[in-house]
Enzyme design. Structure first.
Site, PDB file in Angstrom:
ATOM      1  N   ALA A  80       0.803  -1.220   0.000  1.00  0.00           N
ATOM      2  CA  ALA A  80       0.000   0.000   0.000  1.00  0.00           C
ATOM      3  C   ALA A  80       0.837   1.270   0.000  1.00  0.00           C
ATOM      4  O   ALA A  80       0.282   2.374   0.067  1.00  0.00           O
ATOM      5  CB  ALA A  80      -0.950   0.007   1.197  1.00  0.00           C
ATOM      6  N   SER A 128      -5.763  -2.452   7.667  1.00  0.00           N
ATOM      7  CA  SER A 128      -4.980  -2.875   8.833  1.00  0.00           C
ATOM      8  C   SER A 128      -3.505  -2.752   8.481  1.00  0.00           C
ATOM      9  O   SER A 128      -2.757  -3.736   8.491  1.00  0.00           O
ATOM     10  CB  SER A 128      -5.347  -4.322   9.210  1.00  0.00           C
ATOM     11  OG  SER A 128      -4.594  -4.751  10.335  1.00  0.00           O
ATOM     12  N   LEU A 129      -3.107  -1.536   8.141  1.00  0.00           N
ATOM     13  CA  LEU A 129      -1.772  -1.276   7.599  1.00  0.00           C
ATOM     14  C   LEU A 129      -1.092  -0.158   8.372  1.00  0.00           C
ATOM     15  O   LEU A 129      -1.696   0.883   8.632  1.00  0.00           O
ATOM     16  CB  LEU A 129      -1.877  -0.842   6.129  1.00  0.00           C
ATOM     17  CG  LEU A 129      -2.499  -1.848   5.162  1.00  0.00           C
ATOM     18  CD1 LEU A 129      -2.963  -1.129   3.902  1.00  0.00           C
ATOM     19  CD2 LEU A 129      -1.498  -2.934   4.815  1.00  0.00           C
ATOM     20  N   LEU A 178      -7.588   1.052  11.524  1.00  0.00           N
ATOM     21  CA  LEU A 178      -7.132   0.869  12.900  1.00  0.00           C
ATOM     22  C   LEU A 178      -6.206   2.012  13.296  1.00  0.00           C
ATOM     23  O   LEU A 178      -5.234   2.307  12.599  1.00  0.00           O
ATOM     24  CB  LEU A 178      -6.396  -0.467  13.047  1.00  0.00           C
ATOM     25  CG  LEU A 178      -7.287  -1.699  12.916  1.00  0.00           C
ATOM     26  CD1 LEU A 178      -6.455  -2.938  12.677  1.00  0.00           C
ATOM     27  CD2 LEU A 178      -8.139  -1.873  14.171  1.00  0.00           C
ATOM     28  N   TYR A 180      -4.641   4.405  16.986  1.00  0.00           N
ATOM     29  CA  TYR A 180      -4.100   4.182  18.333  1.00  0.00           C
ATOM     30  C   TYR A 180      -4.079   5.494  19.095  1.00  0.00           C
ATOM     31  O   TYR A 180      -4.005   6.580  18.509  1.00  0.00           O
ATOM     32  CB  TYR A 180      -2.691   3.577  18.236  1.00  0.00           C
ATOM     33  CG  TYR A 180      -2.011   3.362  19.565  1.00  0.00           C
ATOM     34  CD1 TYR A 180      -2.654   2.682  20.595  1.00  0.00           C
ATOM     35  CD2 TYR A 180      -0.728   3.852  19.805  1.00  0.00           C
ATOM     36  CE1 TYR A 180      -2.038   2.489  21.819  1.00  0.00           C
ATOM     37  CE2 TYR A 180      -0.099   3.663  21.024  1.00  0.00           C
ATOM     38  CZ  TYR A 180      -0.763   2.994  22.026  1.00  0.00           C
ATOM     39  OH  TYR A 180      -0.153   2.812  23.243  1.00  0.00           O
ATOM     40  N   TYR A 190       6.865   5.711  21.144  1.00  0.00           N
ATOM     41  CA  TYR A 190       6.110   5.472  19.916  1.00  0.00           C
ATOM     42  C   TYR A 190       6.411   6.639  18.988  1.00  0.00           C
ATOM     43  O   TYR A 190       5.680   7.616  18.930  1.00  0.00           O
ATOM     44  CB  TYR A 190       4.616   5.392  20.245  1.00  0.00           C
ATOM     45  CG  TYR A 190       3.725   4.913  19.110  1.00  0.00           C
ATOM     46  CD1 TYR A 190       3.644   3.558  18.794  1.00  0.00           C
ATOM     47  CD2 TYR A 190       2.945   5.804  18.389  1.00  0.00           C
ATOM     48  CE1 TYR A 190       2.807   3.111  17.783  1.00  0.00           C
ATOM     49  CE2 TYR A 190       2.103   5.372  17.380  1.00  0.00           C
ATOM     50  CZ  TYR A 190       2.038   4.026  17.077  1.00  0.00           C
ATOM     51  OH  TYR A 190       1.205   3.592  16.072  1.00  0.00           O
ATOM     52  N   LYS A 198      -1.164   8.488  12.866  1.00  0.00           N
ATOM     53  CA  LYS A 198      -2.446   8.090  13.450  1.00  0.00           C
ATOM     54  C   LYS A 198      -3.382   9.290  13.590  1.00  0.00           C
ATOM     55  O   LYS A 198      -4.598   9.163  13.403  1.00  0.00           O
ATOM     56  CB  LYS A 198      -2.226   7.412  14.802  1.00  0.00           C
ATOM     57  CG  LYS A 198      -1.523   6.068  14.711  1.00  0.00           C
ATOM     58  CD  LYS A 198      -2.262   5.080  13.819  1.00  0.00           C
ATOM     59  CE  LYS A 198      -1.640   3.705  13.834  1.00  0.00           C
ATOM     60  NZ  LYS A 198      -2.316   2.757  12.922  1.00  0.00           N
ATOM     61  N   SER A 230       1.189  -7.853  19.059  1.00  0.00           N
ATOM     62  CA  SER A 230       1.278  -8.615  17.815  1.00  0.00           C
ATOM     63  C   SER A 230       2.730  -8.679  17.372  1.00  0.00           C
ATOM     64  O   SER A 230       3.600  -7.979  17.897  1.00  0.00           O
ATOM     65  CB  SER A 230       0.450  -7.930  16.723  1.00  0.00           C
ATOM     66  OG  SER A 230       1.014  -6.674  16.393  1.00  0.00           O
ATOM     67  N   ARG A 231       3.006  -9.512  16.363  1.00  0.00           N
ATOM     68  CA  ARG A 231       4.379  -9.597  15.860  1.00  0.00           C
ATOM     69  C   ARG A 231       4.829  -8.267  15.285  1.00  0.00           C
ATOM     70  O   ARG A 231       5.963  -7.838  15.466  1.00  0.00           O
ATOM     71  CB  ARG A 231       4.474 -10.702  14.804  1.00  0.00           C
ATOM     72  CG  ARG A 231       4.245 -12.094  15.360  1.00  0.00           C
ATOM     73  CD  ARG A 231       4.418 -13.160  14.281  1.00  0.00           C
ATOM     74  NE  ARG A 231       4.143 -14.488  14.799  1.00  0.00           N
ATOM     75  CZ  ARG A 231       2.959 -15.078  14.752  1.00  0.00           C
ATOM     76  NH1 ARG A 231       1.935 -14.439  14.209  1.00  0.00           N
ATOM     77  NH2 ARG A 231       2.786 -16.288  15.245  1.00  0.00           N
ATOM     78  N   ALA A 232       3.933  -7.595  14.579  1.00  0.00           N
ATOM     79  CA  ALA A 232       4.283  -6.309  13.984  1.00  0.00           C
ATOM     80  C   ALA A 232       4.544  -5.261  15.065  1.00  0.00           C
ATOM     81  O   ALA A 232       5.492  -4.473  14.967  1.00  0.00           O
ATOM     82  CB  ALA A 232       3.173  -5.846  13.058  1.00  0.00           C
TER      83      ALA A 232
END
Length: 308
Positions: A80, A128-129, A178, A180, A190, A198, A230-232
């Site tokens: 994307a 979801s990217l 998604l 945050y 972050y 975001k 999550s893994r990401a």
């Protein structure tokens, strides 16, 4: 009984490469509600993802309560970061992990969906990217290139997807992404421009809800999910601390699950949420409502946090 029913609808979940993230949980929830689910996977991860599926390594996580397994109608290559194939640099197009995948751009996926399923093949699109190459760097140390990539992949890709997929959607189509809490609060650690990305995603959700709603009759919402290991997300480097802190300081202290987010997404894209668009829905055990940590050392007598 009032229930979420997505029978006869087709969903595209962009950003699924394993069974450990929100994208997979949303795909599973949509399928459980009756939708046919296609996924878009980052080309460098596509081969591994398909191999794991073929060898049954994800069978346990794909299993529904009745013992049947989540099946993907189609798995597409999608990067994307690129709106069209021509916008991808030659070194990317010629890379062995990309070269055999055909047109992996957003426009390429739109064309492939139409070729596979005909006119207006979609009812639901899930974004979801996210990617921030410098996410571990403070904003003050983030390069212009790193900042722009974070915003481009994590936010502008949603704009591009709505522009290219909304014309392919049937009446009452629905987009969900998604986000945050870092969009509106400072989350030390972050970095890399991801907080900016975001914030842009949430602002764009409101504008896209208006523009695409008027032009195509579709809805656009986003889910602000609590931290999830999550893994990401592990790439951030502080995810375990983020999860623990949120759990200790939320109104509901039981651990959040990916299924919480999956179920919320299934509701948002269903006819039950027909009146909801341009909204940021918090799925974080109420963490966003808190203005003070519940550290027992500072909790006054009678404060529920005293015994946390």
């Amino acid at each position: 009984m009032l229930k979420i029913d997505l029978t006869g609808r087709r969903a595209l979940v962009a950003g699924v490469a394993d069974d450990g993230g929100f994208g997979f949980a949303i795909a599973k929830a949509l399928a459980q509600a009756g939708a046919k689910v296609c996924v878009g996977t980052w080309p460098p991860a596509l081969g591994i993802f398909q191999t794991l599926l073929r060898r049954g390594k994800m069978d346990e996580s794909r299993k529904f309560a009745d013992g049947s397994l989540l099946e993907f109608e189609k798995i597409y290559a999608l990067d994307a970061a690129f709106d069209t194939l021509e916008s991808a640099p030659a070194e990317v197009r010629e890379n062995k992990r990309y070269k055999e995948q055909g047109d992996f751009s957003i426009a390429g996926l739109a064309a492939q969906l139409t070729a596979d399923f005909g006119e207006q093949p979609l009812d639901i699109v899930v974004h979801s990217l996210a990617n921030g190459p410098e996410v571990k760097k403070p904003l003050l140390e983030t390069s212009r290139a790193g900042y722009l990539e974070a915003v481009g992949v994590s936010a502008y890709s949603m704009v591009s997807m709505v522009a290219k997929f909304a014309p392919l959607m049937k009446k009452d189509g629905s987009f969900v992404s998604l986000t945050y809490m870092a969009s509106e609060r400072v989350i030390p650690g972050y970095g890399g421009g991801m907080s900016s990305a975001k914030a842009a995603l949430e602002s764009d959700t409101r504008v896209l809800a208006y523009e695409a709603g008027r032009k195509y009759g579709v809805r656009v919402n986003t889910i602000s999910a609590g931290p999830w290991a999550s893994r990401a997300a592990s790439a951030i480097g502080i995810i375990d601390a983020m999860v623990e802190y949120a759990s200790n300081n939320s109104p509901l202290t039981d651990p959040m699950t990916a299924e919480d987010v999956g179920n919320a997404a299934a509701f948002l894209v269903s006819p039950l949420a027909a009146g909801i668009t341009g909204t940021t829905l918090y799925v974080d055990k109420g963490y966003h409502t808190m203005g003070k940590a519940t550290d027992a050392r500072y909790a006054p007598p009678g404060d529920p946090g005293r015994n946390a």
